[in-house]
Design an enzyme around this catalytic site. Structure first.
Site, PDB file in Angstrom:
ATOM      1  N   PRO A 298       0.953  -1.404   0.001  1.00 16.43           N
ATOM      2  CA  PRO A 298       0.085   0.388  -0.063  1.00 16.43           C
ATOM      3  C   PRO A 298       0.692   0.986  -0.311  1.00 16.43           C
ATOM      4  CG  PRO A 298      -0.121  -0.991   2.228  1.00 16.43           C
ATOM      5  CD  PRO A 298       0.356  -2.056   1.316  1.00 16.43           C
ATOM      6  N   ASN A 299       0.561   2.412  -0.544  1.00 16.73           N
ATOM      7  CA  ASN A 299       1.176   3.402  -1.099  1.00 16.73           C
ATOM      8  C   ASN A 299       2.165   3.529  -1.644  1.00 16.73           C
ATOM      9  OD1 ASN A 299      -1.350   4.721   0.664  1.00 16.73           O
ATOM     10  ND2 ASN A 299      -0.635   3.981   2.743  1.00 16.73           N
TER      11      ASN A 299
ATOM     12  N   ARG B 213       4.399  11.673  -2.052  1.00 16.25           N
ATOM     13  CA  ARG B 213       4.158  11.848  -0.191  1.00 16.25           C
ATOM     14  C   ARG B 213       5.621  11.702   0.877  1.00 16.25           C
ATOM     15  NH1 ARG B 213       3.873   5.802   1.941  1.00 16.25           N
ATOM     16  NH2 ARG B 213       3.161   6.118   3.279  1.00 16.25           N
TER      17      ARG B 213
ATOM     18  N   TYR C 206      10.698   9.391   1.500  1.00 19.51           N
ATOM     19  CA  TYR C 206      10.517   7.932   0.918  1.00 19.51           C
ATOM     20  C   TYR C 206      11.154   8.476  -0.361  1.00 19.51           C
ATOM     21  CZ  TYR C 206       7.785   6.054   4.041  1.00 19.51           C
ATOM     22  OH  TYR C 206       6.398   5.369   4.688  1.00 19.51           O
TER      23      TYR C 206
ATOM     24  N   ASN D 290       8.104  -5.342  -1.138  1.00 22.01           N
ATOM     25  CA  ASN D 290       8.230  -4.135  -0.201  1.00 22.01           C
ATOM     26  C   ASN D 290       6.675  -3.917   0.709  1.00 22.01           C
ATOM     27  OD1 ASN D 290       7.609  -1.959   1.505  1.00 22.01           O
ATOM     28  ND2 ASN D 290       8.737  -0.741   0.071  1.00 22.01           N
TER      29      ASN D 290
ATOM     30  N   ALA E 260       3.089  -1.004   4.940  1.00 24.56           N
ATOM     31  CA  ALA E 260       2.478  -0.685   6.392  1.00 24.56           C
ATOM     32  C   ALA E 260       2.151  -1.956   6.771  1.00 24.56           C
ATOM     33  CB  ALA E 260       1.550  -0.170   6.638  1.00 24.56           C
TER      34      ALA E 260
ATOM     35  N   GLU F  10      13.028  -9.071   2.016  1.00 25.64           N
ATOM     36  CA  GLU F  10      11.769  -7.560   2.491  1.00 25.64           C
ATOM     37  C   GLU F  10      12.184  -6.624   2.135  1.00 25.64           C
ATOM     38  OE1 GLU F  10       9.899  -6.122   6.465  1.00 25.64           O
ATOM     39  OE2 GLU F  10      10.118  -8.801   6.421  1.00 25.64           O
TER      40      GLU F  10
ATOM     41  N   HIS G 235      12.181  -1.998   2.448  1.00 25.94           N
ATOM     42  CA  HIS G 235      12.004  -1.002   2.727  1.00 25.94           C
ATOM     43  C   HIS G 235      12.875  -0.268   2.341  1.00 25.94           C
ATOM     44  CE1 HIS G 235       8.482  -3.011   5.227  1.00 25.94           C
ATOM     45  NE2 HIS G 235       9.661  -3.696   5.154  1.00 25.94           N
TER      46      HIS G 235
ATOM     47  N   ARG H  23      11.973   4.645  12.866  1.00 31.38           N
ATOM     48  CA  ARG H  23      10.813   5.266  13.177  1.00 31.38           C
ATOM     49  C   ARG H  23      10.541   5.084  14.108  1.00 31.38           C
ATOM     50  NH1 ARG H  23       8.318   5.125   6.904  1.00 31.38           N
ATOM     51  NH2 ARG H  23       7.481   6.765   7.419  1.00 31.38           N
TER      52      ARG H  23
END
Length: 150
Positions: A10-11, A18, A23, A74, A77, A98, A100, A107
């Site tokens: 997502p996103n 964003r 990012y 990726n 969330a 995985e 990111h 974070r």
């Protein structure tokens, strides 16, 4: 031809629009283009998919079994919330790395725990879009030996 799957959650489809301070200002298309060039230079084909829907990501992972030599994923969330993705990755033999863009461990505290890392081949975090490149190299054994172990 050997194939890798680039899968994004997502996103990720709105990268470049964003939180650029977190990012970066690159887009998903930028990532797909760079990783496609890398894997094609090594005799592989890259397929790219993105979804904002957890169930669709589960379906894609299940369908990847036997079709791909590896998955660059990726989960965004869903990293911190999805037992369904954990179980889907655990159920296949295809290695999943995985990825990111940001360092999830530096974070907010809710981002520190990955429910997926334990069933993945590896986890790469915090190197911006280069995280994807490192994941691709991890799934291209001949490149890994030539590029990283020097």
């Amino acid at each position: 031809m050997k194939r890798l799957l680039l899968l994004n959650g997502p996103n990720i489809n709105i990268l470049g629009k964003r939180e650029n301070e977190v990012y970066g200002d690159f887009t998903l298309l930028d990532i797909e283009t760079e990783i496609s060039e890398l894997v094609e230079a090594n005799g592989y084909k890259l397929d790219s998919k993105q979804s904002n829907h957890e169930g669709e990501l589960v379906d894609i992972i299940q369908e990847a079994e036997g079709e791909y030599e590896g998955i660059i994923f990726n989960p965004a969330a869903y990293t911190h919330t999805s037992i369904a993705l954990h179980d889907a990755i655990k159920a296949i033999s295809t290695p999943v790395v995985e990825v990111h863009i940001s360092n999830i461990h530096s974070r907010e505290s809710f981002r520190h725990k990955s429910l997926l890392a334990g069933v993945c081949y590896g986890q790469i975090v915090g190197f911006g879009k280069q995280s994807y490149r490192l994941a691709a190299l991890a799934l291209l054994p001949e490149q890994l030996n030539a590029s990283i172990i020097r």
